[in-house]
Enzyme design. Sequence first.
Site, short mmCIF file in Angstrom:
data_model
loop_
_atom_site.label_atom_id
_atom_site.label_comp_id
_atom_site.label_asym_id
_atom_site.label_seq_id
_atom_site.Cartn_x
_atom_site.Cartn_y
_atom_site.Cartn_z
CB ILE A 112 96.76 95.13 -18.79
CG1 ILE A 112 98.05 94.40 -19.23
CG2 ILE A 112 96.11 94.41 -17.59
CD1 ILE A 112 99.17 94.37 -18.21
CE1 TYR A 138 107.27 100.44 -16.52
CE2 TYR A 138 108.51 98.40 -16.27
CZ TYR A 138 107.30 99.06 -16.36
OH TYR A 138 106.13 98.34 -16.28
N1 LIG Z 1 102.38 94.47 -20.29
C1 LIG Z 1 103.28 93.99 -19.47
O1 LIG Z 1 103.94 92.99 -19.75
C2 LIG Z 1 103.52 94.65 -18.14
C3 LIG Z 1 104.49 94.09 -17.28
C4 LIG Z 1 104.72 94.69 -16.04
C5 LIG Z 1 103.98 95.79 -15.67
N2 LIG Z 1 103.06 96.32 -16.52
C6 LIG Z 1 102.30 97.50 -16.09
O2 LIG Z 1 100.92 97.26 -16.32
C7 LIG Z 1 100.27 98.49 -16.65
C8 LIG Z 1 99.52 98.36 -17.96
O3 LIG Z 1 100.46 98.04 -18.97
P1 LIG Z 1 100.07 97.77 -20.48
O4 LIG Z 1 100.99 96.72 -20.97
O5 LIG Z 1 98.61 97.63 -20.61
O6 LIG Z 1 100.57 99.13 -21.14
P2 LIG Z 1 99.82 100.13 -22.15
O7 LIG Z 1 100.86 101.11 -22.60
O8 LIG Z 1 99.10 99.37 -23.19
O9 LIG Z 1 98.77 100.81 -21.19
C9 LIG Z 1 99.07 101.93 -20.40
C10 LIG Z 1 97.94 102.93 -20.59
O10 LIG Z 1 98.20 104.06 -19.77
C11 LIG Z 1 97.89 105.22 -20.54
N3 LIG Z 1 98.70 106.34 -20.02
C12 LIG Z 1 100.03 106.53 -20.13
N4 LIG Z 1 100.36 107.68 -19.54
C13 LIG Z 1 99.22 108.23 -19.05
C14 LIG Z 1 98.92 109.41 -18.35
N5 LIG Z 1 99.89 110.30 -18.03
N6 LIG Z 1 97.63 109.66 -18.01
C15 LIG Z 1 96.64 108.80 -18.35
N7 LIG Z 1 96.87 107.66 -19.01
C16 LIG Z 1 98.14 107.37 -19.36
C17 LIG Z 1 98.26 104.87 -21.97
O11 LIG Z 1 97.61 105.69 -22.92
C18 LIG Z 1 97.80 103.41 -22.03
O12 LIG Z 1 96.47 103.31 -22.45
C19 LIG Z 1 101.35 99.54 -16.64
O13 LIG Z 1 101.38 100.15 -15.38
C20 LIG Z 1 102.63 98.76 -16.86
O14 LIG Z 1 103.76 99.41 -16.34
C21 LIG Z 1 102.82 95.77 -17.75
#
Ligand SMILES: NC(=O)c1ccc[n+]([C@@H]2O[C@H](COP(=O)([O-])OP(=O)(O)OC[C@H]3O[C@@H](n4cnc5c(N)ncnc54)[C@H](O)[C@@H]3O)[C@@H](O)[C@H]2O)c1
Length: 317
Positions: free
Chosen positions: A19, A150
């Site tokens: 995202i 989570y």
């Molecule tokens: N994709 C979905 O369907 C969904 C649904 C509900 C919530 N979310 C939330 O949306 C957000 C983005 O999700 P996404 O799907 O893009 O996931 P993603 O895993 O692609 O992105 C998360 C990013 O955070 C970075 N990250 C992880 N730990 C870190 C740390 N300690 N320090 C710095 N960076 C760190 C990762 O490298 C990654 O680039 C997250 O908070 C996730 O929980 C996503």
Amino acid sequence: MLSLKKKYTWLVTGGAGFIGSNLCNFLIKKNQKVICVDNLFTGKKENIIHIKNLKNFKFIKKDIRKLNYSKTFENIDYVVHLAALGSVSRSIKNPRETNSVNVDGSLNVLKLCNLINVKKFIFASSSSVYGNLKKEFKVEKDKTIPISPYGISKLTFEKYTRILIEKYQFRAVGLRFFNVFGPNQNENGSYAAVIPNWCNKILNNKIIELNGDGSTSRDFTHVENVIDGILKSCFFKQKNKFEIFNLACGKEISLNTLLKNIIKISGKKPKILKKPFREGDIKRSKAAIKKAKYYLNYKVKINFETGIKKYINGIVK
Ligand SMILES: NC(=O)c1ccc[n+]([C@@H]2O[C@H](COP(=O)([O-])OP(=O)(O)OC[C@H]3O[C@@H](n4cnc5c(N)ncnc54)[C@H](O)[C@@H]3O)[C@@H](O)[C@H]2O)c1
């Protein structure tokens, strides 16, 4: 999509992830200045390859738990905090790690926002905070009974923000995303989300795994809707210090329906390995999106059927 007439400075945590990279790419297209913080744990540099050398874009490889104040962060207008450890299964295997990043790390980002006094703090929460609530539509004011570490981590940070923001000068918005899909989403590994995982396997003639009988449902939402919702939550007139919004399509799609759609679009006939229902997984999920529509003027621009077509056609080329 909201038009951005003024030039702002944005801090996007998790900006190399799925995202986050869609958001960074969009903001740069709109001539905004973006600072992206990501430790590349699940994120990839390829996701930001086209913008990484641009003058308006700065990438900082850093763990959010170790983020400290520095001059770089002065003059930031909006913070969109997306960095987190996703995946319910990962959180069951290692709840302390999930808690450390999603709660401690997020608190550290919020602390930084206070030090630099931003205009607004937007963060990613999740539909997982509702747990297996027995209701057709999940409404923001419903009971939250997460059933995975989570979900607990996301709800805990919502609660911290609600309290801490009262002492700060700026406002905060928590966005409960419901199963987002689109370009740059991780397709490999045991923690991959179902859409990229299945699409990738089906297109490459590999066996897919189906957990449960296929009746499990999700409110699958194309990432462009989510980007629009994020931006609108930055700019709407916010009365209260803290608001929560569901961001989704408001439609329930079962895994069986998802599969039918992928088969129809790809023209492939996949082999399916049936597996038991996964621990910690919610059975049914559908969002009420009335609140986002009313306050943010949020609109579902890309429905599920259009979104899945767009996604598959995008990875085929
Ligand atoms: N994709 C979905 O369907 C969904 C649904 C509900 C919530 N979310 C939330 O949306 C957000 C983005 O999700 P996404 O799907 O893009 O996931 P993603 O895993 O692609 O992105 C998360 C990013 O955070 C970075 N990250 C992880 N730990 C870190 C740390 N300690 N320090 C710095 N960076 C760190 C990762 O490298 C990654 O680039 C997250 O908070 C996730 O929980 C996503």
